[in-house]
Design a protein around this motif. Structure first.
Motif, PDB file in Angstrom:
ATOM      1  N   SER A  68      -1.059  12.211  12.007  1.00 50.96           N
ATOM      2  CA  SER A  68      -0.160  12.863  12.969  1.00 50.96           C
ATOM      3  C   SER A  68      -0.511  14.348  13.101  1.00 50.96           C
ATOM      4  N   GLU A  69      -0.073  14.922  14.222  1.00 50.20           N
ATOM      5  CA  GLU A  69      -0.304  16.344  14.467  1.00 50.20           C
ATOM      6  C   GLU A  69       0.293  17.193  13.338  1.00 50.20           C
ATOM      7  N   SER A 126     -12.517  22.019  17.579  1.00 44.36           N
ATOM      8  CA  SER A 126     -12.116  20.608  17.620  1.00 44.36           C
ATOM      9  C   SER A 126     -13.397  19.812  17.335  1.00 44.36           C
ATOM     10  N   GLY A 140     -12.079  14.603  17.105  1.00 44.92           N
ATOM     11  CA  GLY A 140     -11.184  13.748  17.865  1.00 44.92           C
ATOM     12  C   GLY A 140     -12.021  12.710  18.604  1.00 44.92           C
ATOM     13  N   ALA A 191      -7.006  11.804  23.658  1.00 42.79           N
ATOM     14  CA  ALA A 191      -5.778  12.069  22.895  1.00 42.79           C
ATOM     15  C   ALA A 191      -6.077  12.856  21.628  1.00 42.79           C
ATOM     16  N   ALA A 192      -7.130  12.462  20.903  1.00 39.40           N
ATOM     17  CA  ALA A 192      -7.360  13.088  19.595  1.00 39.40           C
ATOM     18  C   ALA A 192      -7.958  14.485  19.723  1.00 39.40           C
ATOM     19  N   LYS A 202      -5.049  16.578  20.523  1.00 39.91           N
ATOM     20  CA  LYS A 202      -4.218  16.708  19.310  1.00 39.91           C
ATOM     21  C   LYS A 202      -4.780  17.802  18.411  1.00 39.91           C
ATOM     22  N   ARG A 239      -4.179  21.194  19.929  1.00 39.85           N
ATOM     23  CA  ARG A 239      -2.760  21.600  19.843  1.00 39.85           C
ATOM     24  C   ARG A 239      -2.424  22.057  18.417  1.00 39.85           C
TER      25      ARG A 239
END
Ligand code: NIG
Ligand code: FE
Length: 410
Positions: A125-126, A152, A155, A159-160, A163, A166
């Motif tokens: 989860s985030e 990043s 991912g 979505a990943a 995530k 974020r």
């Protein structure tokens, strides 16, 4: 207001007004140090510094903390311009595979490597990712890191990747040190796009970039340009798309092969080109005609047992050199920039002064923080390192593996 006076400082390092934004070639040996100095902070902002003999004493002792730095040095905190600090799990099983003889690329071919990290990150989860990254950042700060670029790239799905970005955005909002975000969707091709590269590149360009821009999730864009990863043309397509959204290229190039990526990235406005374990003559020429910082990652070379970047060749070509940790679970599970400082001296044959410039002034430039970081000057609010009692500045990289930090002002 929190007031601190640090007095009797053995050496106040990288200090002065109007220091250069980049140090290159022979200038990398320059390092301004005030000996037997004082430094006054108000809410962590430098409001005065100078020689102890010029110190005019304290008029207002209210709420003042006096730190006696006798025998100790004060340095600007390091800038870590290349890290992968957000990840789900460590990968020590690959470390053991490597001991048994498997290479980085073989491990990746087995489904390990970056794809292994991506599988683990997809399930997390985030909030959990955030907590883990925060613990790492706290440890980085304790080791003297005062600004962190985070990528990043674990991912590898819309979505990943979002995530991860974020999480980095939340880290920026909740940490007192500067954090910069780099979008590295092009870190590896996910398995389902192994035979359909354009399909994944389209996802990056059409599904990821617009959201990243609208949510303001990144300053920089990165591509791992390497055989078995992203080709030169694929890198160009992705970087060009990113620059249309205002993202500045900052790329992984020349880790295993020379393929023209340095010149291409510079042509597309790269702020830094990172890794450079391999280096061609044309790479050097392109760098000479640019303001791009070639950034070496000796922790990665050391851990993977691959060649070290040729810092002497870059410096002799009158270029700047930057140094960073590359902290990540696959190729560099180390975030301590004092270790990188030691490796730069031992393996890259950089002097302590050259390598400190590479970790401060040049590293700050490589992450867009020249104005505020990598030096000590009036008005600066960037974090500072107070060392333990040490015989000389060179003792810091010399005593490899030892952490000589007494306190961090942040
Ligand atoms: O910078 N070279 C590409 N990426 C990382 C390693 C990523 C991984 O193995 O997880 C690096 O070394
Ligand atoms: Fe990296």
């Amino acid at each position: 207001m929190r007031k601190i006076l640090i007095k009797n400082i053995k050496g106040l390092v990288q200090v002065g007004e109007n220091l250069p934004l980049i140090r290159k070639g022979k200038e990398m040996q320059e390092l301004p140090i005030l000996e037997n100095a004082f430094l006054a902070l108000e809410d962590n902002e430098v409001i005065a510094y100078g020689l102890m003999e010029d110190w005019e004493g304290i008029t207002d002792w209210r709420d003042l903390e006096v730190v006696d730095a006798d025998g100790r040095f004060v340095l600007p905190a390091f800038c870590d311009s290349h890290t992968h600090t957000v990840f789900a799990k460590s990968r020590e099983e690959e470390f053991v595979d490597k001991i048994h003889g498997l290479g980085y690329e073989e491990i990746a071919a087995k489904g390990g490597g970056i794809l292994n990290s991506a599988r683990k990150l997809a399930e997390m989860s985030e909030d959990e990712l955030l907590q883990l990254a925060q613990k790492r950042i706290d440890k980085m700060i304790a080791c003297g890191t005062g600004a962190i670029e985070i990528k990043s790239g674990y991912g590898l799905s819309v979505a990943a990747e979002l995530k991860m970005l974020r999480v980095i955005k939340r880290l920026k909002e909740t940490n007192s040190i500067a954090i910069k975000a780099t979008f590295l969707g092009a870190h590896a091709f996910p398995l389902k796009f192994k035979e359909n590269h354009q399909g994944y590149i389209d996802l990056i360009i059409n599904e990821m970039l617009p959201v990243i821009a609208s949510e303001n999730l990144a300053e920089y864009i990165d591509v791992f340009c390497e055989r078995n990863y992203f080709s030169l043309d694929e890198m160009s397509e992705i970087l060009e798309a990113g620059t249309k959204y205002g993202l500045i290229p900052k790329v992984h190039v020349n880790q295993f092969s020379v393929m023209g990526a340095v010149s291409k990235a510079i042509e597309l406005g790269a702020l830094s080109v990172d890794h450079l374990e391999e280096l061609g003559d044309e790479d050097v020429i392109s760098l000479q005609n640019s303001n791009c910082i070639p950034t070496l990652l000796p922790g990665c070379s050391h851990f993977l047992g691959i060649p070290f970047g040729d810092a002497r060749r870059l410096i002799n070509a009158n270029l700047p050199v930057g140094l960073a940790s590359d902290f990540n679970p696959g190729s560099t599970p180390n975030y301590n920039l004092f270790t990188i400082w030691s490796l730069a001296c031992i393996k890259l044959k950089m002097t302590p002064e050259e390598s400190l410039n590479a970790l401060t002034i040049n590293a700050a430039f490589a992450m867009g923080l020249s104005e505020t970081h990598g030096k000590i000057c009036l008005g600066s609010k960037a974090p500072l390192i107070l060392t333990k009692e040490i015989p000389s500045l060179a003792y810091l990289p010399y005593s490899f593996g030892e952490l000589n930090v007494e306190r961090i002002f942040v």
